[in-house]
Design a protein around this motif. Structure first.
Motif, PDB file in Angstrom:
ATOM      1  N   TYR A   1       1.060  -1.261  -0.151  1.00 55.03           N
ATOM      2  CA  TYR A   1      -0.170  -0.160   0.326  1.00 55.03           C
ATOM      3  C   TYR A   1       0.504   1.344  -0.238  1.00 55.03           C
ATOM      4  CZ  TYR A   1      -3.551   3.755   2.026  1.00 55.03           C
ATOM      5  OH  TYR A   1      -4.639   5.171   1.486  1.00 55.03           O
ATOM      6  N   LEU A   2       2.232   1.488   0.725  1.00 54.05           N
ATOM      7  CA  LEU A   2       2.535   2.316   0.420  1.00 54.05           C
ATOM      8  C   LEU A   2       3.500   2.276  -0.363  1.00 54.05           C
ATOM      9  CD1 LEU A   2       4.733   1.963   4.517  1.00 54.05           C
ATOM     10  CD2 LEU A   2       3.119   3.839   3.356  1.00 54.05           C
ATOM     11  N   ILE A   3       3.848   1.942  -1.330  1.00 54.24           N
ATOM     12  CA  ILE A   3       4.494   1.532  -2.499  1.00 54.24           C
ATOM     13  C   ILE A   3       3.286   2.429  -3.074  1.00 54.24           C
ATOM     14  CG2 ILE A   3       4.787   0.791  -5.184  1.00 54.24           C
ATOM     15  CD1 ILE A   3       6.633  -1.643  -2.787  1.00 54.24           C
ATOM     16  N   LYS A   4       1.702   1.835  -3.687  1.00 55.33           N
ATOM     17  CA  LYS A   4       1.427   2.656  -4.248  1.00 55.33           C
ATOM     18  C   LYS A   4       1.631   4.401  -3.640  1.00 55.33           C
ATOM     19  CE  LYS A   4      -2.593   3.943  -6.278  1.00 55.33           C
ATOM     20  NZ  LYS A   4      -2.266   3.575  -8.049  1.00 55.33           N
ATOM     21  N   ILE A   5       1.257   4.582  -2.599  1.00 50.86           N
ATOM     22  CA  ILE A   5       1.244   6.012  -2.779  1.00 50.86           C
ATOM     23  C   ILE A   5       2.134   6.380  -2.123  1.00 50.86           C
ATOM     24  CG2 ILE A   5      -1.165   5.116  -0.759  1.00 50.86           C
ATOM     25  CD1 ILE A   5       0.082   6.316   1.741  1.00 50.86           C
ATOM     26  N   GLN A   6       3.394   6.570  -2.274  1.00 55.64           N
ATOM     27  CA  GLN A   6       4.316   7.302  -2.459  1.00 55.64           C
ATOM     28  C   GLN A   6       5.716   7.474  -3.644  1.00 55.64           C
ATOM     29  OE1 GLN A   6       5.634   9.016   0.569  1.00 55.64           O
ATOM     30  NE2 GLN A   6       4.608   8.045   1.999  1.00 55.64           N
ATOM     31  N   VAL A   7       5.114   6.600  -4.748  1.00 56.30           N
ATOM     32  CA  VAL A   7       5.769   6.883  -5.600  1.00 56.30           C
ATOM     33  C   VAL A   7       4.670   6.546  -6.954  1.00 56.30           C
ATOM     34  CG1 VAL A   7       6.557   4.617  -7.530  1.00 56.30           C
ATOM     35  CG2 VAL A   7       6.932   4.404  -4.823  1.00 56.30           C
ATOM     36  N   ASP A   8       5.448   8.039  -8.186  1.00 51.55           N
ATOM     37  CA  ASP A   8       4.939   8.465  -8.848  1.00 51.55           C
ATOM     38  C   ASP A   8       4.433   7.315 -10.225  1.00 51.55           C
ATOM     39  OD1 ASP A   8       3.556  10.530 -10.716  1.00 51.55           O
ATOM     40  OD2 ASP A   8       5.503   9.932 -11.887  1.00 51.55           O
ATOM     41  N   GLU A   9       2.867   7.666 -10.649  1.00 46.21           N
ATOM     42  CA  GLU A   9       2.504   6.419 -11.112  1.00 46.21           C
ATOM     43  C   GLU A   9       3.348   6.229 -12.300  1.00 46.21           C
ATOM     44  OE1 GLU A   9      -0.357   4.296 -12.708  1.00 46.21           O
ATOM     45  OE2 GLU A   9      -1.062   5.385 -11.053  1.00 46.21           O
ATOM     46  N   LYS A  10       4.449   6.888 -13.348  1.00 44.85           N
ATOM     47  CA  LYS A  10       4.982   6.137 -13.831  1.00 44.85           C
ATOM     48  C   LYS A  10       6.359   5.173 -13.475  1.00 44.85           C
ATOM     49  CE  LYS A  10       8.628  10.095 -13.884  1.00 44.85           C
ATOM     50  NZ  LYS A  10       7.657  11.171 -12.826  1.00 44.85           N
ATOM     51  N   ASP A  11       6.335   5.394 -12.007  1.00 41.47           N
ATOM     52  CA  ASP A  11       7.528   4.760 -11.337  1.00 41.47           C
ATOM     53  C   ASP A  11       6.741   3.002 -10.662  1.00 41.47           C
ATOM     54  OD1 ASP A  11       9.553   5.393 -12.404  1.00 41.47           O
ATOM     55  OD2 ASP A  11       9.735   7.121 -10.722  1.00 41.47           O
ATOM     56  N   ILE A  12       5.176   2.921 -11.424  1.00 35.83           N
ATOM     57  CA  ILE A  12       4.795   2.163 -10.457  1.00 35.83           C
ATOM     58  C   ILE A  12       5.164   0.557 -10.442  1.00 35.83           C
ATOM     59  CG2 ILE A  12       2.599   0.581  -9.850  1.00 35.83           C
ATOM     60  CD1 ILE A  12       2.375   3.226  -8.489  1.00 35.83           C
ATOM     61  N   ALA A  13       5.677   0.333 -11.883  1.00 33.40           N
ATOM     62  CA  ALA A  13       6.109  -0.749 -12.534  1.00 33.40           C
ATOM     63  C   ALA A  13       7.835  -1.432 -11.657  1.00 33.40           C
ATOM     64  CB  ALA A  13       6.007  -1.027 -13.597  1.00 33.40           C
ATOM     65  N   GLY A  14       8.249  -0.318 -12.412  1.00 32.82           N
ATOM     66  CA  GLY A  14       9.941  -0.598 -11.473  1.00 32.82           C
ATOM     67  C   GLY A  14       9.500  -0.343  -9.680  1.00 32.82           C
ATOM     68  N   ALA A  15       8.689   0.649  -9.248  1.00 28.32           N
ATOM     69  CA  ALA A  15       8.831  -0.231  -8.178  1.00 28.32           C
ATOM     70  C   ALA A  15       8.859  -1.263  -7.275  1.00 28.32           C
ATOM     71  CB  ALA A  15       7.768   0.789  -6.982  1.00 28.32           C
ATOM     72  N   MET A  16       7.316  -1.910  -7.900  1.00 27.41           N
ATOM     73  CA  MET A  16       6.506  -2.790  -7.377  1.00 27.41           C
ATOM     74  C   MET A  16       7.989  -4.540  -7.678  1.00 27.41           C
ATOM     75  SD  MET A  16       3.740  -3.179  -6.078  1.00 27.41           S
ATOM     76  CE  MET A  16       1.990  -2.263  -5.753  1.00 27.41           C
ATOM     77  N   GLY A  17       8.168  -3.419  -8.779  1.00 25.66           N
ATOM     78  CA  GLY A  17       9.598  -4.555  -8.931  1.00 25.66           C
ATOM     79  C   GLY A  17      10.673  -5.375  -8.486  1.00 25.66           C
ATOM     80  N   VAL A  18      10.937  -3.499  -7.636  1.00 25.86           N
ATOM     81  CA  VAL A  18      12.031  -4.217  -6.554  1.00 25.86           C
ATOM     82  C   VAL A  18      11.683  -4.247  -5.616  1.00 25.86           C
ATOM     83  CG1 VAL A  18      13.601  -1.621  -5.326  1.00 25.86           C
ATOM     84  CG2 VAL A  18      13.432  -1.721  -8.164  1.00 25.86           C
ATOM     85  N   GLY A  19      10.783  -4.173  -5.608  1.00 27.73           N
ATOM     86  CA  GLY A  19       9.952  -3.995  -3.448  1.00 27.73           C
ATOM     87  C   GLY A  19      10.249  -5.995  -3.741  1.00 27.73           C
ATOM     88  N   ASN A  20       9.430  -6.542  -4.867  1.00 29.57           N
ATOM     89  CA  ASN A  20       9.261  -7.921  -4.999  1.00 29.57           C
ATOM     90  C   ASN A  20      10.746  -8.741  -5.351  1.00 29.57           C
ATOM     91  OD1 ASN A  20       6.337  -7.459  -5.218  1.00 29.57           O
ATOM     92  ND2 ASN A  20       6.051  -7.663  -7.022  1.00 29.57           N
ATOM     93  N   MET A  21      11.752  -7.813  -5.631  1.00 23.90           N
ATOM     94  CA  MET A  21      12.629  -8.832  -6.036  1.00 23.90           C
ATOM     95  C   MET A  21      13.658  -8.313  -4.483  1.00 23.90           C
ATOM     96  SD  MET A  21      15.921  -6.926  -7.770  1.00 23.90           S
ATOM     97  CE  MET A  21      16.645  -5.977  -7.041  1.00 23.90           C
ATOM     98  N   GLY A  22      13.593  -7.367  -3.997  1.00 16.46           N
ATOM     99  CA  GLY A  22      14.176  -7.423  -2.726  1.00 16.46           C
ATOM    100  C   GLY A  22      13.990  -8.391  -1.835  1.00 16.46           C
ATOM    101  N   ARG A  23      12.211  -8.799  -1.598  1.00 14.74           N
ATOM    102  CA  ARG A  23      11.196  -9.913  -0.692  1.00 14.74           C
ATOM    103  C   ARG A  23      11.980 -11.105  -1.247  1.00 14.74           C
ATOM    104  NH1 ARG A  23       6.250 -12.457  -1.133  1.00 14.74           N
ATOM    105  NH2 ARG A  23       5.405 -12.987   0.816  1.00 14.74           N
ATOM    106  N   THR A  24      11.884 -11.944  -2.257  1.00 16.84           N
ATOM    107  CA  THR A  24      12.692 -12.523  -2.582  1.00 16.84           C
ATOM    108  C   THR A  24      13.720 -12.995  -2.477  1.00 16.84           C
ATOM    109  OG1 THR A  24      12.965 -12.640  -5.008  1.00 16.84           O
ATOM    110  CG2 THR A  24      10.683 -13.427  -4.517  1.00 16.84           C
TER     111      THR A  24
END
Length: 526
Positions: free
Chosen positions: A393-416
């Protein structure tokens, strides 16, 4: 029919710790609109896709020993998990970035198809080598399924419904055909042919290659060091150095692309300029350690230490696997009510994580099942359920729309990535304990039999030896969880820092919006 806006304006992430007015987003594309019914159907399709991806972890973790016994190669059992996580982690950024070029619909369906094909291949594998190879390809599909689901959710779900939808998706613990039917029919693909062609010209192919080149050798070295190879062996030193060098090259390349090139970098470097997004990524990294290790290793502990079957181990781990999705759903509902709930729940989840991990590292090492561990599993399940939706949820409200895909990728990469490293560290600690203590009372032949098949080894061991083997495994598993206490502590500290960074960021956003309205009122009065 009431309609909801698919793309919400979100804070700009280009300036350090400054959140701009939503009006600063000059996207040429009008926002998509979908009906509430269509949104509900698409969310159900995403849930099914994520369910299949997540179900894989639960099934494999409980049946790992049984599978390895059937294939007569218990020594390589950990690679059934690691091969999947390795490619899963390596391709997360690539899938997320490709969605910026091709859109999400057909990429998500392609990921489901890859997962489906190689799931069948895994099922018909005849040797451990075959299974490990097919698991690696299955991980590529699973990576796309997992990462793209959250990208789609962030793109199409309105902010006021994001919390509950995140909770629903995080509650998964089916079939590919159902996923294809739902997503193929109801999900739209916003990318036109002209947009795809334009995006392909700026694709970061070098970055994509380097993102694979550092992850694979580094994780291999961490997994095999102290197990099949000594830490000072040429194989481990070579792969470790290669992984580190490639990671440095990846960082340098992405920094150069960000500053001097028109290429659309695979890693959103601009997000590292804001402390709040860096803390979100760190939180997901620490979460990976305390998510994958308990889910994978607790069922193994039941079988190695308490002599249960794979089926019974799956039942005994239900306090963790059932509480976690329920907690995630409640967390998703709460963060949707108030934007300040997300970092607060992350702190609560961090506290429960530290307590649960610490307690489960003190379990007795005899063959009797301690009933207290069910309570420890509940604490860990609650913590995991609270943390995941809050951070997404924090990624969605803290990241600009154009960077959402990249931010989700970085977050999921960090988790795995955290999960891969955590499992590698845990595996190394376990093998160190086995190598140290088993030779004290087992012959070399018996140790080799134990590495091939636990059922074969039992036929060669006396009852007393079997009890002592279980105790050695018990000490090894406890050492694994003791090592996790440090990462659980880091998760809590990061969550506390994230809380204050988020509050400051939201206050700055509110101030900017007030100033923007005042400027607009002054212009109107003139």
């Amino acid at each position: 029919m009431e309609q909801t806006t698919a793309k919400e304006s979100v804070p700009n992430s280009d300036s350090a710790d400054t959140v701009h007015s939503p009006d600063t987003d000059h996207s040429p594309e009008p926002p998509q609109t979908i009906t509430n019914l269509q949104l509900s159907v698409v969310i159900s399709g995403l849930w099914l896709s994520l369910f299949l991806c997540s179900l894989e972890t639960t099934i494999v973790s409980t049946s790992l020993i049984h599978i390895s016994n059937d294939l007569d190669d218990l020594n390589q059992a950990s690679w059934i998990v690691v091969a999947y996580l390795l490619t899963f982690n390596a391709f997360i950024l690539i899938w997320s970035k490709l969605s910026d070029t091709f859109g999400t619909k057909w990429l998500l369906l392609s990921a489901n198809f890859i997962f489906f094909v190689f799931s069948i291949a895994c099922a018909v594998s005849k040797t451990m080598v075959q299974l490990i190879i097919f698991r690696a390809f299955q991980g590529i599909g699973g990576s796309g399924m997992y990462s793209l689901v959250f990208v789609v959710m962030a793109q199409i779900v309105p902010l006021d419904k994001l919390g509950i939808c995140t909770g629903i998706l995080s509650s998964v613990a089916p079939g590919i055909a159902v996923v294809f039917a739902i997503l193929g029919k109801f999900m739209t693909n916003p990318k036109s042919k002209k947009e795809v062609q334009a995006s392909m010209k700026t694709m970061d192919l070098v970055g994509a290659f380097l993102s694979l080149a550092w992850a694979i050798p580094l994780i291999f070295a961490l997994q095999e060091g102290g197990d099949r190879y000594e830490w000072n062996s040429g194989v481990i030193i070579g792969t470790l150095v290669t992984g580190v060098v490639m990671l440095i090259l990846f960082a340098l390349w992405e920094g150069w692309v960000y500053r001097h090139s028109s290429i659309d970098g695979i890693f959103p470097v601009r997000l590292l300029k804001r402390s709040v997004t860096v803390l979100i990524f760190l939180s997901l990294l620490w979460l990976g350690f305390t998510f994958y290790v308990p889910v994978i290793q607790i069922p193994q502990r039941f079988q190695h230490v308490n002599n249960t079957t794979a089926t019974r181990a799956g039942i005994l781990v239900l306090p963790l696997t059932l509480v976690s999705p329920c907690s995630a759903l409640c967390s998703g509902i709460l963060v949707g009510k108030n934007r300040h709930w997300a970092p607060a729940l992350a702190i609560l989840g961090g506290c429960l994580n530290v307590i649960g991990i610490t307690l489960i590292s003190t379990l007795p090492i005899d063959s009797d099942i301690s009933h207290a561990q069910y309570g420890y599993q509940v604490l860990i399940g609650l913590s995991l359920g609270l943390l995941t939706p809050s951070l997404m949820y924090l990624i969605k409200i803290q990241v600009d729309e154009k960077d959402i895909a990249g931010a989700m990728g970085v977050g999921n990469m960090g988790r795995t990535l955290g999960g891969c490293i955590g499992l590698a560290i845990g595996g190394s600690l376990l093998h160190t304990e086995l190598d140290k203590d088993l030779p004290k009372f087992l012959s070399e032949e018996q140790i080799e039999a134990l590495a091939v098949s636990s059922s074969l080894a039992r036929s060669m061991l006396t009852e007393e030896q079997q009890i002592r083997v279980g105790e050695v495994y018990g000490r090894g598993f406890n050492m694994q969880f003791k090592a996790l206490i440090a990462f659980a502590g880091l998760s809590l500290i990061t969550a506390i820092l994230l809380y204050f960074a988020h509050i400051r960021s939201m206050n700055e956003k509110d101030l900017n919006e007030v100033e923007h309205r005042e400027d607009s009122n002054e212009r109107d009065s003139d």
